[in-house]
Design an enzyme around this catalytic site. Structure first.
Site, PDB file in Angstrom:
ATOM      1  N   LYS A 119     -39.308-100.673  34.751  1.00 55.50           N
ATOM      2  CA  LYS A 119     -38.750 -99.192  34.818  1.00 55.50           C
ATOM      3  C   LYS A 119     -38.998 -98.475  35.930  1.00 55.50           C
ATOM      4  CE  LYS A 119     -40.161 -94.890  34.231  1.00 55.50           C
ATOM      5  NZ  LYS A 119     -38.998 -94.360  34.821  1.00 55.50           N
ATOM      6  N   GLY A 170     -47.751 -95.159  41.686  1.00 57.51           N
ATOM      7  CA  GLY A 170     -47.124 -93.548  41.614  1.00 57.51           C
ATOM      8  C   GLY A 170     -48.376 -92.842  41.695  1.00 57.51           C
ATOM      9  N   SER A 171     -48.288 -91.517  41.181  1.00 54.39           N
ATOM     10  CA  SER A 171     -49.233 -90.449  41.335  1.00 54.39           C
ATOM     11  C   SER A 171     -50.369 -90.787  40.756  1.00 54.39           C
ATOM     12  CB  SER A 171     -48.518 -89.068  40.626  1.00 54.39           C
ATOM     13  OG  SER A 171     -48.478 -89.167  39.423  1.00 54.39           O
ATOM     14  N   ASN A 172     -51.525 -90.329  40.944  1.00 59.73           N
ATOM     15  CA  ASN A 172     -52.665 -90.391  40.080  1.00 59.73           C
ATOM     16  C   ASN A 172     -52.830 -89.964  38.807  1.00 59.73           C
ATOM     17  OD1 ASN A 172     -53.569 -90.900  43.044  1.00 59.73           O
ATOM     18  ND2 ASN A 172     -55.728 -90.984  41.911  1.00 59.73           N
ATOM     19  N   VAL A 192     -50.136 -89.570  36.586  1.00 63.12           N
ATOM     20  CA  VAL A 192     -49.496 -90.463  35.860  1.00 63.12           C
ATOM     21  C   VAL A 192     -50.402 -91.982  35.732  1.00 63.12           C
ATOM     22  CG1 VAL A 192     -47.227 -91.967  35.374  1.00 63.12           C
ATOM     23  CG2 VAL A 192     -47.334 -89.769  36.373  1.00 63.12           C
ATOM     24  N   GLY A 193     -50.937 -92.320  36.678  1.00 63.17           N
ATOM     25  CA  GLY A 193     -51.692 -93.423  36.946  1.00 63.17           C
ATOM     26  C   GLY A 193     -52.844 -93.468  35.876  1.00 63.17           C
ATOM     27  N   GLU A 234     -51.599 -98.719  41.606  1.00 63.63           N
ATOM     28  CA  GLU A 234     -51.808 -98.167  43.082  1.00 63.63           C
ATOM     29  C   GLU A 234     -51.343 -96.732  43.221  1.00 63.63           C
ATOM     30  OE1 GLU A 234     -52.804 -99.254  45.904  1.00 63.63           O
ATOM     31  OE2 GLU A 234     -52.445-100.958  44.941  1.00 63.63           O
ATOM     32  N   CYS A 271     -47.615 -93.714  50.398  1.00 64.86           N
ATOM     33  CA  CYS A 271     -48.938 -93.540  49.881  1.00 64.86           C
ATOM     34  C   CYS A 271     -49.960 -93.864  51.088  1.00 64.86           C
ATOM     35  CB  CYS A 271     -49.274 -94.382  48.674  1.00 64.86           C
ATOM     36  SG  CYS A 271     -48.692 -96.021  48.923  1.00 64.86           S
ATOM     37  N   GLU A 311     -53.599 -84.849  47.743  1.00 66.79           N
ATOM     38  CA  GLU A 311     -52.336 -85.626  48.522  1.00 66.79           C
ATOM     39  C   GLU A 311     -51.355 -84.617  48.239  1.00 66.79           C
ATOM     40  OE1 GLU A 311     -50.360 -88.937  46.199  1.00 66.79           O
ATOM     41  OE2 GLU A 311     -50.625 -90.064  48.081  1.00 66.79           O
TER      42      GLU A 311
HETATM   43  C1  UN1 Z   1     -46.055 -97.070  49.914  1.00 63.01           C
HETATM   44  O1  UN1 Z   1     -46.278 -96.108  50.751  1.00 63.01           O
HETATM   45  O2  UN1 Z   1     -46.234 -96.651  48.931  1.00 63.01           O
HETATM   46  O3  UN1 Z   1     -47.485 -99.903  55.312  1.00 63.01           O
HETATM   47  C2  UN1 Z   1     -46.019 -98.633  50.481  1.00 63.01           C
HETATM   48  C3  UN1 Z   1     -46.495 -98.993  54.850  1.00 63.01           C
HETATM   49  C4  UN1 Z   1     -45.558-100.132  54.064  1.00 63.01           C
HETATM   50  C5  UN1 Z   1     -45.822 -99.874  52.480  1.00 63.01           C
HETATM   51  C6  UN1 Z   1     -46.006 -98.379  51.799  1.00 63.01           C
HETATM   52  N1  UN1 Z   1     -45.509-101.313  54.506  1.00 63.01           N
HETATM   53  O4  UN1 Z   1     -46.446 -97.993  54.994  1.00 63.01           O
END
Ligand code: UN1
Length: 547
Positions: free
Chosen positions: A172, A225-227, A229-230, A247, A281, A382
């Site tokens: 999804k 995704g976001s904290n 939702v995670g 993540e 992220c 964030e």
């Molecule tokens: C992300 O921001 O979700 O080092 C991944 C990086 C990329 C991956 C980012 N190779 O910013």
């Protein structure tokens, strides 16, 4: 505009009764109408993944890997087209969109290589004539839930290792990037992936995403995704007894010490803070600078920011594209006001950008605050936009302490020319990824990716670590002694044994071919059957387990 984007279930593109729109954040134009999956399509997708699992798991890994190698080639051939869809659907500039596709190509090649490695371990046994090994087994149906900021790369980090290890997938993607998802699936279809191994369901996280995480036939959930939702994903996965790999957010810092090459540091800051409009992220949102170089660093930074060109990511001179949607724009603006209320000083930006054609899209000016203290919300939360805070520190120790004292732990970076300080920082920074003399973005697929504290739950993506996330360890013990051998128990008595008699196995196995003897002749002298019978007699005489 693209034709209607559909779900992909059991090898077929499936339309549904209701649709939602995917919108270009640079222009506000509709990119595609997309078929919204209901519980019915979700159940069909999970059932297809379940049905495909037995045959896929038994396909030899090098054969599975061949599909991945073909995916890499197809992505390479379509790099320009896919990059264009990425820019149109989520806004990042063309150069970065090409990088997004390249990261998936790299991951396809790396994970395809695993088809001929996927190493397990052997370890010695504490008992004689016993062999021990551990092997990787697939987990089953994997629910893959991905964000919009890396519409091809991040899904590739999850789907490709899942496949090479023999899992099947229901994916999804974010409802902001469904077209990119469908284009990625097309590459798998053309590469000859069997029906049901990859299924795509489109829709909102709160509805279809939640139902997917809840589904009783899903064994692993992998989420980026976001904290907020995670956290929900993790609670639901725990309630329904699933493994879960998360993540989530970051509040990444670049530390600039007084001995740093300032021009180099500014290059790293601009790229890390404003690349992808700060929507990674891994983006840098804090600059922790030694107070003696704060002035010159800030001056250089502001100079460079004035040269950035905001606009549509498809226009070649653009260096900063739009943010994803109006909700994001409002959140960024809200945080800028929070920063002002907290007493931070706005040096540049701090407002939407709506010149010319940009008035129709979601653009925000690159923004810098100074006079920021580590306790302020703009230094802790964030924001996920082009906003960076400058925080002063008096020493390496203080900079490291500020870096580590946030709820997230994804990336940190340090600029210094002193090797002792660099190594001290590498040891003391408590993030999952550390850069020395480079910004906070630039991870490569052959190394683990992930963070500490609120960023994740310990699981890693990419590199060899991804194999642990997407497989079960199966430990196998093979006892070829022909008798009951008890671990932890029969180990104790062995050294007290009396010298063994002539017929004992020890003697048999100690015979080595000497001059004039051959292994075949020795085998002839002690045929297998005779050896077994001798054993059986001794076992009975000695009460079972001993020699
Ligand atoms: C992300 O921001 O979700 O080092 C991944 C990086 C990329 C991956 C980012 N190779 O910013």
């Amino acid at each position: 505009m693209s034709a209607e984007t559909k779900n992909f279930i059991a090898g077929k593109w499936v339309a549904t009764g209701s649709t939602f729109g995917s919108v270009n954040p640079a222009t506000g134009e509709l990119v595609s109408r997309c078929a919204e999956a209901s519980q019915q399509e979700l159940d069909a997708a999970v059932a297809a993944a379940c049905d495909a699992f037995p045959a896929w798991r038994k396909t030899p890994p090098p054969r599975r890997a061949e599909t991945l190698f073909r995916v890499a080639e197809l992505l390479k051939a379509r790099k320009d087209d896919l990059a264009r869809w990425i820019t149109v659907e989520m806004g990042k500039v063309t150069m970065e969109a090409r990088g997004d596709v390249q990261e998936a190509i790299d991951m396809a090649r790396y994970m395809a290589g695993e088809g001929r490695r996927m190493f397990g371990h052997t370890a010695p046994s504490e008992l004689p004539d016993k062999f021990c090994m551990s092997l990787r087994d697939p987990i089953g149906v994997v629910a893959v839930i991905t964000p919009w900021n890396f519409p091809i790369a991040v899904p590739s980090w999850k789907i490709l290792p899942a496949f090479v290890l023999g899992n099947t997938v229901v994916w999804k993607p974010s409802s902001d990037t469904p077209v990119c998802a469908a284009k990625f699936v097309e590459a798998f279809v053309e590469a000859g992936l069997p029906p049901g191994v990859l299924n795509l369901v489109l829709g909102k996280g709160a509805e279809i995403g939640d139902a997917l995480v809840r589904h009783r036939d899903v064994r692993l959930v992998t989420f980026t995704g976001s904290n907020e939702v995670g956290h929900r994903v993790s609670v639901t996965a725990a309630e329904t007894g699933k493994r879960c790999a998360l993540e989530m957010g970051g509040k990444n810092a670049i530390i600039v010490l007084d001995d740093a090459d300032l021009a180099l540091a500014v290059d790293g800051i601009v790229w890390s803070a404003f690349g992808t409009s700060g929507q990674r992220c891994t983006a840098a949102s804090r600059i922790i600078v030694h107070n003696t170089v704060r002035g010159p660093l800030t001056e250089l930074l502001l100079e460079r920011i004035k040269q950035l060109k905001i606009g549509n990511g498809l226009d070649p001179p653009t260096t900063v594209g739009p943010v994803i949607n109006h909700t994001a724009l409002e959140k960024i603006d809200r945080y800028v006001h929070i920063g002002l209320d907290e007493g931070a000083r706005l040096l540049i930006g701090g407002e939407r950008f709506s010149k010319g054609d940009c008035r129709r899209g979601c653009f925000y000016r690159p923004t810098v605050f100074d006079n920021v203290t580590p306790a302020m919300r703009i230094a802790r939360d964030e924001i996920f936009g082009p906003v960076v805070c400058i925080i002063e520190a008096d020493s390496l120790e203080e900079a490291v302490a500020i870096n580590n004292d946030v709820p997230y732990g994804l990336v940190s970076s340090i600029y210094t020319q002193n090797v002792d300080r660099a190594f001290t920082a590498m040891r003391e920074l408590t993030t999952g990824i550390v850069y020395v003399n480079a910004g906070t973005i630039g991870s490569e697929v052959q190394l683990p990716f992930g963070g500490t504290r609120g960023t994740g739950n310990g699981a890693r993506e990419a590199g060899q670590a991804a194999l642990d996330t997407f497989s079960e360890w199966k430990t196998v013990y093979v006892d070829y002694s022909g008798r009951l051998q008890r671990a932890q128990i029969d180990t104790e008595t062995r050294h007290k044994e009396k010298p063994q008699n002539e017929n004992s196995r020890t003697q048999i196995s100690s015979v080595r071919p000497g001059p004039g003897k051959t292994a075949a002749r020795i085998r002839g002298r002690f045929p297998r059957q005779q050896h077994r019978r001798a054993h059986a007699r001794r076992n009975v005489a000695q009460g079972g387990h001993r020699h």
